[in-house]
Design a protein around this motif. Structure first.
Motif, PDB file in Angstrom:
ATOM      1  N   TYR A  18     -98.588  34.144  61.858  1.00  0.00           N
ATOM      2  CA  TYR A  18     -98.989  34.477  60.490  1.00  0.00           C
ATOM      3  C   TYR A  18     -99.054  33.218  59.629  1.00  0.00           C
ATOM      4  CZ  TYR A  18     -98.546  36.154  55.684  1.00  0.00           C
ATOM      5  OH  TYR A  18     -98.716  36.364  54.335  1.00  0.00           O
ATOM      6  N   PHE A  19     -98.028  32.368  59.745  1.00  0.00           N
ATOM      7  CA  PHE A  19     -98.024  31.114  58.983  1.00  0.00           C
ATOM      8  C   PHE A  19     -99.196  30.227  59.380  1.00  0.00           C
ATOM      9  CE2 PHE A  19     -93.347  31.955  58.497  1.00  0.00           C
ATOM     10  CZ  PHE A  19     -93.391  32.135  57.129  1.00  0.00           C
ATOM     11  N   LEU A  20     -99.459  30.146  60.682  1.00  0.00           N
ATOM     12  CA  LEU A  20    -100.572  29.322  61.156  1.00  0.00           C
ATOM     13  C   LEU A  20    -101.890  29.776  60.536  1.00  0.00           C
ATOM     14  CD1 LEU A  20     -99.936  28.803  64.990  1.00  0.00           C
ATOM     15  CD2 LEU A  20    -100.086  27.037  63.247  1.00  0.00           C
ATOM     16  N   ILE A  21    -102.166  31.072  60.610  1.00  0.00           N
ATOM     17  CA  ILE A  21    -103.444  31.587  60.144  1.00  0.00           C
ATOM     18  C   ILE A  21    -103.565  31.468  58.624  1.00  0.00           C
ATOM     19  CG2 ILE A  21    -104.869  33.675  59.973  1.00  0.00           C
ATOM     20  CD1 ILE A  21    -103.662  34.543  62.679  1.00  0.00           C
ATOM     21  N   VAL A  22    -102.490  31.833  57.911  1.00  0.00           N
ATOM     22  CA  VAL A  22    -102.527  31.776  56.449  1.00  0.00           C
ATOM     23  C   VAL A  22    -102.768  30.354  55.957  1.00  0.00           C
ATOM     24  CG1 VAL A  22    -101.104  32.002  54.379  1.00  0.00           C
ATOM     25  CG2 VAL A  22    -101.170  33.851  56.045  1.00  0.00           C
ATOM     26  N   PHE A  25    -106.387  28.775  56.632  1.00  0.00           N
ATOM     27  CA  PHE A  25    -107.508  29.248  55.812  1.00  0.00           C
ATOM     28  C   PHE A  25    -107.336  28.913  54.338  1.00  0.00           C
ATOM     29  CE2 PHE A  25    -108.308  31.867  59.550  1.00  0.00           C
ATOM     30  CZ  PHE A  25    -109.691  31.806  59.625  1.00  0.00           C
ATOM     31  N   LYS A  26    -106.311  28.171  53.988  1.00  0.00           N
ATOM     32  CA  LYS A  26    -106.134  27.784  52.587  1.00  0.00           C
ATOM     33  C   LYS A  26    -106.889  26.499  52.286  1.00  0.00           C
ATOM     34  CE  LYS A  26    -101.634  29.843  51.483  1.00  0.00           C
ATOM     35  NZ  LYS A  26    -100.255  29.585  51.007  1.00  0.00           N
ATOM     36  N   TYR A  37     -95.787  31.803  52.365  1.00  0.00           N
ATOM     37  CA  TYR A  37     -95.880  33.237  52.655  1.00  0.00           C
ATOM     38  C   TYR A  37     -97.133  33.859  52.051  1.00  0.00           C
ATOM     39  CZ  TYR A  37     -90.939  32.785  53.893  1.00  0.00           C
ATOM     40  OH  TYR A  37     -89.769  32.403  54.461  1.00  0.00           O
ATOM     41  N   ALA A  38     -97.618  33.288  50.958  1.00  0.00           N
ATOM     42  CA  ALA A  38     -98.725  33.904  50.225  1.00  0.00           C
ATOM     43  C   ALA A  38    -100.040  33.684  50.949  1.00  0.00           C
ATOM     44  CB  ALA A  38     -98.803  33.313  48.815  1.00  0.00           C
ATOM     45  N   PRO A  39    -100.861  34.733  51.078  1.00  0.00           N
ATOM     46  CA  PRO A  39    -102.183  34.557  51.695  1.00  0.00           C
ATOM     47  C   PRO A  39    -103.092  33.727  50.795  1.00  0.00           C
ATOM     48  CG  PRO A  39    -101.935  36.775  50.829  1.00  0.00           C
ATOM     49  CD  PRO A  39    -100.593  36.128  50.713  1.00  0.00           C
ATOM     50  N   PRO A  43    -109.996  32.074  50.595  1.00  0.00           N
ATOM     51  CA  PRO A  43    -110.020  31.666  52.016  1.00  0.00           C
ATOM     52  C   PRO A  43    -111.255  30.838  52.346  1.00  0.00           C
ATOM     53  CG  PRO A  43    -109.538  34.016  51.782  1.00  0.00           C
ATOM     54  CD  PRO A  43    -109.973  33.528  50.439  1.00  0.00           C
ATOM     55  N   THR A  44    -111.057  29.838  53.169  1.00  0.00           N
ATOM     56  CA  THR A  44    -112.156  28.979  53.604  1.00  0.00           C
ATOM     57  C   THR A  44    -111.897  28.492  55.020  1.00  0.00           C
ATOM     58  OG1 THR A  44    -113.319  26.897  53.168  1.00  0.00           O
ATOM     59  CG2 THR A  44    -111.004  26.998  52.555  1.00  0.00           C
ATOM     60  N   ALA A  45    -112.978  28.287  55.753  1.00  0.00           N
ATOM     61  CA  ALA A  45    -112.877  27.768  57.128  1.00  0.00           C
ATOM     62  C   ALA A  45    -113.149  26.276  57.183  1.00  0.00           C
ATOM     63  CB  ALA A  45    -113.853  28.508  58.042  1.00  0.00           C
TER      64      ALA A  45
END
Length: 269
Positions: A18-22, A25-26, A37-39, A43-45
C-alpha cells in the motif's frame, strides 16, 4: 475464526505494498507535504516514466534485461545439471549414495562468504568478472546443492519400473532419464526454478561484488543506484521498486502450481 485470522495476516502483509503504490503515484509536491498513509490527491504516473526513462547504469530496462539473462541462464543450468545429478545419486546403492547426500547437505549449510575471496580470485584469473557467463557459473555452483536436494526426494519416489520398461524397449540410461524420468520430475523442476529464480533475481550482494565496474548491472544494483541518487524523491524510488517487482511476480503467478506441487509431496505410483 481461522479464516478471519488468515485474512487479517494477509492484510497486514499487504501494508508495505500500500505504501509503495500510494507513494509512487504522488507528485513531487505531495511526497514531503502529505502523510505516507494519505492517498495521492492528484495521482500521476510521472514517477514511473521518470524511473523507467533513466539511462546508463541507472536504466531499469537494462538492469531488467541483465537480470533476465543471468537468472534465466542460471535456472536452466540448475535444472539441467541438478536433475540428472539427483537422479544419479538416488539410483546409487550403498554407502557412496549416502556419502554424496551428506556432502550435498554440508554444501547447503556452509555459507558462501567463507569462500568468496578464493572464488573472486579464480574468476578474475579466468576473466569471468563482469560477464554473463561468470555470473551464471557462479550462481549455478552456489545453488546446485539446493537444486540437488530438492530433486532428490522426487527422484527417489519414482518407481524403477518406468525405467526398466524403457530399457526393455531399447532406451539407454540417458534416454530413459530424458523421456521418462525428467517429465515426472515436473513439480520438483517448478520448485527449483521458482525458489532459485527468486533468490537469484533478488540477490544484491553477489552482483555488487562480481559485477562491480561492469556495464551489466542487475536490477537490484540499478535500484540501489537509483536510491543513492534520488535520496529525497521517494515517489521515483518506489516506482522503480514496483517496476522491478513486476517480472518476478508474473513469473511466480505463472509457475505457482508447480511450486505448490513441489512442496506437497513426491510422485504417487
Amino acid at each position: 475464526m481461522r479464516e478471519i485470522i488468515v485474512i487479517a495476516i494477509a492484510l497486514a502483509m499487504l501494508i508495505p505494498f500500500y505504501f509503495l503504490i500510494v507513494m509512487a503515484f504522488k507528485p513531487d509536491s505531495e511526497v514531503i507535504t502529505t502523510s505516507a498513509y494519505a492517498p495521492a490527491q492528484a495521482p500521476t504516473a510521472g514517477a514511473f516514466a521518470e524511473a523507467w526513462g533513466a539511462e546508463g547504469n541507472k536504466s531499469l530496462a537494462m538492469g531488467m534485461l541483465n537480470s533476465i539473462i543471468i537468472t534465466g541462464g542460471s535456472v536452466v543450468m540448475l535444472v539441467a545439471i541438478g536433475s540428472i545429478t539427483a537422479y544419479s545419486i538416488s539410483r546409487m546403492p550403498g554407502r557412496p549414495g549416502k556419502l554424496l547426500r551428506v556432502l550435498v547437505l554440508i554444501a547447503m549449510i556452509l555459507p558462501f562468504q567463507l569462500g568468496m575471496v578464493p572464488v573472486y580470485v579464480a574468476m578474475r584469473n579466468l576473466h569471468l568478472l563482469g560477464t554473463y557467463p561468470g555470473m551464471i557459473i557462479l550462481y549455478t555452483g552456489l545453488f546446485m546443492p539446493l537444486a540437488v536436494f530438492l530433486y532428490s526426494g522426487f527422484a527417489e519416489s519414482i518407481p524403477r519400473d518406468y525405467e526398466e520398461a524403457a530399457n526393455i524397449d531399447g532406451a539407454s540410461k540417458f534416454q530413459s532419464f530424458v523421456r521418462v524420468v525428467f517429465p515426472l520430475l515436473g513439480p520438483a523442476t517448478g520448485t527449483v526454478a521458482i525458489m532459485c529464480g527468486l533468490i537469484i533475481w533478488n540477490d544484491f550482494f553477489s552482483p555488487l561484488i562480481f559485477l562491480s565496474g561492469s556495464n551489466i548491472p542487475t536490477l537490484p544494483v540499478v535500484v540501489y543506484s537509483t536510491v543513492g541518487e534520488l535520496a529525497s524523491r521517494w515517489n521515483v524510488i518506489f516506482a522503480a521498486v514496483i517496476i522491478s517487482m513486476i517480472p518476478i511476480l508474473v513469473y511466480y503467478l505463472v509457475a505457482q502450481k508447480k511450486f505448490i506441487q513441489g512442496f506437497s509431496g513426491g510422485l504417487k505410483s
